[in-house]
Write an enzyme that holds these catalytic residues in place. Structure first.
Site, PDB file in Angstrom:
ATOM      1  N   ASP A  36       0.739  -1.137   0.027  1.00  0.00           N
ATOM      2  CA  ASP A  36       0.019  -0.105   0.033  1.00  0.00           C
ATOM      3  C   ASP A  36       0.867   1.261  -0.310  1.00  0.00           C
ATOM      4  O   ASP A  36       1.947   1.329   0.799  1.00  0.00           O
ATOM      5  CB  ASP A  36      -0.790  -0.228   1.131  1.00  0.00           C
ATOM      6  CG  ASP A  36      -2.004   1.012   1.284  1.00  0.00           C
ATOM      7  OD1 ASP A  36      -2.736   1.096   0.397  1.00  0.00           O
ATOM      8  OD2 ASP A  36      -1.876   2.063   2.187  1.00  0.00           O
ATOM      9  N   GLU A  58       1.609   0.360  -4.930  1.00  0.00           N
ATOM     10  CA  GLU A  58       0.830   1.599  -5.380  1.00  0.00           C
ATOM     11  C   GLU A  58       2.279   2.455  -5.583  1.00  0.00           C
ATOM     12  O   GLU A  58       2.666   2.938  -4.611  1.00  0.00           O
ATOM     13  CB  GLU A  58      -0.309   2.063  -4.516  1.00  0.00           C
ATOM     14  CG  GLU A  58      -1.145   1.383  -4.408  1.00  0.00           C
ATOM     15  CD  GLU A  58      -2.227   1.904  -3.349  1.00  0.00           C
ATOM     16  OE1 GLU A  58      -3.512   2.209  -3.895  1.00  0.00           O
ATOM     17  OE2 GLU A  58      -1.787   2.240  -2.369  1.00  0.00           O
TER      18      GLU A  58
END
Ligand code: CA
Length: 644
Positions: free
Chosen positions: A332, A363
């Protein structure tokens, strides 16, 4: 002005003085149990033992001894597996009670850590248990443990709905009708190769002793190395959640799926955490004026550039891979983590488990600026080329090109009336390898191609927003189904790893709500009835998945993958034709795309071309049908042909 200088915690002198690789945590054996905590600034540390993980109780205190590099330790006689504990840490005259940052087990809501003999948590056959062999393609399906089986129509028994054991329940059918498979059996038919689980570490936003109706995605870590308790059948006993998560992974492996863990090493639920309470100031980024950095948008940023923090993350990832047999990690907000650490993680996983055996991706962005010294390179889009090829990144370029900018509810892309060019389509097909642009990678091995994830609107809702004025999300709509098939068929012709949100394949709706991280289950749960109402769309995805597994041209993740494209043409406005080299059954592939509102007949290159899929049916390849001279290309559709 907010500035960030290198401070003493960032310095190499500090690391030299205090970095340690000694084991940290609690370690039971037959004779004794050892405790070790890294707390260099503490003036005293008291170990406190409890019988239970949650009942009010006067703790038994034991003073710990300070050793080298700021490690406090203590050995107590006997095997204390099953005993709960906390630490009372005193720094600058302030005493804080905290759980162990290295805890592997915990009681209710993770407030007390638990000593655990991990061998006692292994399901039968665990020592021999293995993931299925590496698939020819990575087709990743993103699921949330609770929303996957919570729907009463799922056919999963009530006690297990929304739990680890519900996610891997077998033989389930829609309302128990014995006909329409749901949950894991449904996924076996769909053909995806990996399940990516939204957070299953212990998070803080759900009261594990509270109502079953609570819902949260779980991007708020409390204990990084403990499974979440609310997905277990008994969150009070620290061993149960461990055993049930292992059982789930074992069952998923046995049924042909690899399992990826969503990890959130960029922020914690709050700064009142076990990290801050054992070593105030070390584990979080701050500006020179003392203000907390907030690049995560969640109130704090983990200082992963510091050596003991990097070690903590490394230890945690290796622990989940080793102890729970996870097959990959999705980071994340990877754009908050240093490139150096991501590459070290990649190498460590390769060394221990074999090259490429574990997937690593994330990400490549952050919510806002973060307070790191200038010399720290972060794993964001600007640094994709400095990451190893085996560190992947979500590709927003393909996502936004196909369906429109993710942050605008009505923005349009290729499929829903936005700008289109054959060159841009070809960039998507190459997975943005060796293409100049904001998203640009070395090889498609790095590219995670996707249209929808848990963040932002579902693909269906996004298409409704951009096409239907009345914003009716629930009614079946043939025009939108057609556009959805077009979007999916383009995605499945992109080189790289494929990823989609659970339910994209049946037109999942969250009723137009963009961010459902804490929305009720009625919004978030997978609607198994809808999955069967739209089973024609599911079947279209199924065909694309099965075909993709047979096409080396799209699977190619090498440095030469981009060279497989031999011609790119735009015969008529809003159409494109791309020819690629392949091997196996078909030596050449020819992709036609028509994003416009008119049907066209287009000429074919010489030869006999087999129809592999068209805009209606992705299983054409099962019943050989050949075309020559020209091809009829209906509006809003793609056609893939193969030449033997
Ligand atoms: Ca929890």
């Amino acid at each position: 002005m907010k500035t960030k200088q290198e401070n003493r915690f960032d310095s190499s002198e500090f690391a030299k003085k205090f970095h340690t690789d000694v084991p940290l945590g609690s370690f039971p054996s037959d004779q004794e149990t050892r405790f070790a905590l890294w707390a260099p600034t503490a003036k005293s540390v008291i170990l406190q033992l409890y019988r239970s993980g949650n009942e009010p109780e006067v703790a038994k205190p034991y003073a710990m001894e300070r050793g080298e590099k700021g490690v406090w330790s203590l050995c107590l006689p006997g095997n204390l597996s099953g005993v709960y504990y906390t630490y009372a840490v005193t720094v600058r005259g302030v005493t804080t009670i905290t759980q162990d940052p290295y805890a592997k087990a915990a009681g209710l809501n993770g407030r007390r850590s638990m000593v655990i003999d991990l061998n006692t948590t292994n399901p039968k056959g665990w020592a021999e248990e293995k993931a299925p062999s590496k698939p020819s393609e990575n087709i990743i399906y993103e699921v949330h443990v609770k929303d996957f089986s919570y729907d009463p129509n799922s056919g999963v028994e009530d006690a297990l709905r929304g739990k680890y054991l519900g996610l891997c329940a077998s033989g389930t059918t829609l309302n128990g009708d014995g006909i329409h498979s749901t949950c894991m059996d449904y996924l076996k038919k769909l053909g995806v190769t990996h399940l990516e689980l939204l957070p299953v570490y212990d998070f803080g936003s759900v009261d594990e002793g509270g109502s079953d109706a609570q819902f949260n995605w779980g991007y708020d870590p409390i204990n990084y190395n403990v499974p979440e308790g609310s997905y277990s059948t008994n969150p009070y006993d620290g061993a149960v959640r461990i055993r049930e998560l292992k059982q789930m992974i074992q069952t998923l492996h046995a049924n042909g799926f690899r399992v990826i863990m969503d990890v959130v090493y960029n922020h914690t639920y709050s700064v009142d955490s076990c990290l801050e309470n054992t070593f105030p100031g070390y584990f979080y980024r701050k500006y020179d004026n003392g203000e907390l950095s907030n690049g995560s948008g969640c109130g704090n940023d983990i200082a992963s550039q510091r050596s003991m923090c990097a070690r903590y993350i490394m230890d945690s990832v290796l622990y989940w891979a080793e102890e729970y047999h996870f097959d990959g990690f999705r980071f994340d907000l990877m754009g908050l983590i240093p490139v150096e650490l991501m590459n070290q993680l990649r190498n460590a996983l390769d060394d221990r488990f074999g090259k490429g055996e574990k997937l690593v991706f994330g990400e490549p962005w952050r919510a806002a600026d973060t307070a790191v010294p200038e010399n720290v390179n972060l794993a964001d889009k600007a640094n994709l080329k400095n990451l190893l090829n085996g560190v992947g990144a979500f590709c927003d370029a393909t996502r936004d090109a196909i369906k429109g900018n993710v942050f605008e509810s009505c923005a349009r892309g290729f499929v829903n009336g936005g700008a289109f060019s054959a060159q841009e389509l070809a960039n998507c097909i190459r997975g943005w390898a060796k293409v100049s642009g904001e998203y640009s990678v070395n090889t498609p091995e790095q590219t995670i191609c996707y249209l929808s994830s848990h963040d932002d609107w579902t693909l269906w809702d996004r298409l409704v927003n951009s096409v239907r004025k009345d914003k009716d999300y629930q009614t079946r709509d043939n025009a939108i189904l057609k556009i959805n098939r077009l979007a999916a068929s383009i995605l499945f012709c992109c080189q790289g790893n494929l990823f989609f949100l659970s339910g994209e394949e049946f037109g999942r709706t969250k009723y137009g709500i963009q961010n459902t991280y804490c929305a009720p289950l009625s919004v978030n749960q997978i609607d198994w009835k809808r999955a069967w109402e739209n089973s024609d769309l599911v079947s279209y995805y199924r065909g694309l998945i099965a075909l993709r597994k047979q096409l080396p041209a799209f699977q190619d993740k090498s440095h030469h993958a981009a060279e497989r494209i031999c011609t790119i043409g735009e015969p008529i406005e809003n159409t494109a034709v791309v020819e690629m080299t392949n091997e196996g059954t078909w030596e050449h592939l020819l992709l036609f795309v028509n994003v416009g509102n008119q049907d066209h007949t287009l000429p074919l290159p010489e030869g006999n071309w087999q129809l592999l899929f068209d805009g209606e049916d992705s299983f054409r390849w099962l019943n050989p049908e050949f075309l020559s001279e020209n091809v009829f290309l209906p509006r809003k559709s793609a056609i893939l042909l193969g030449k033997q």
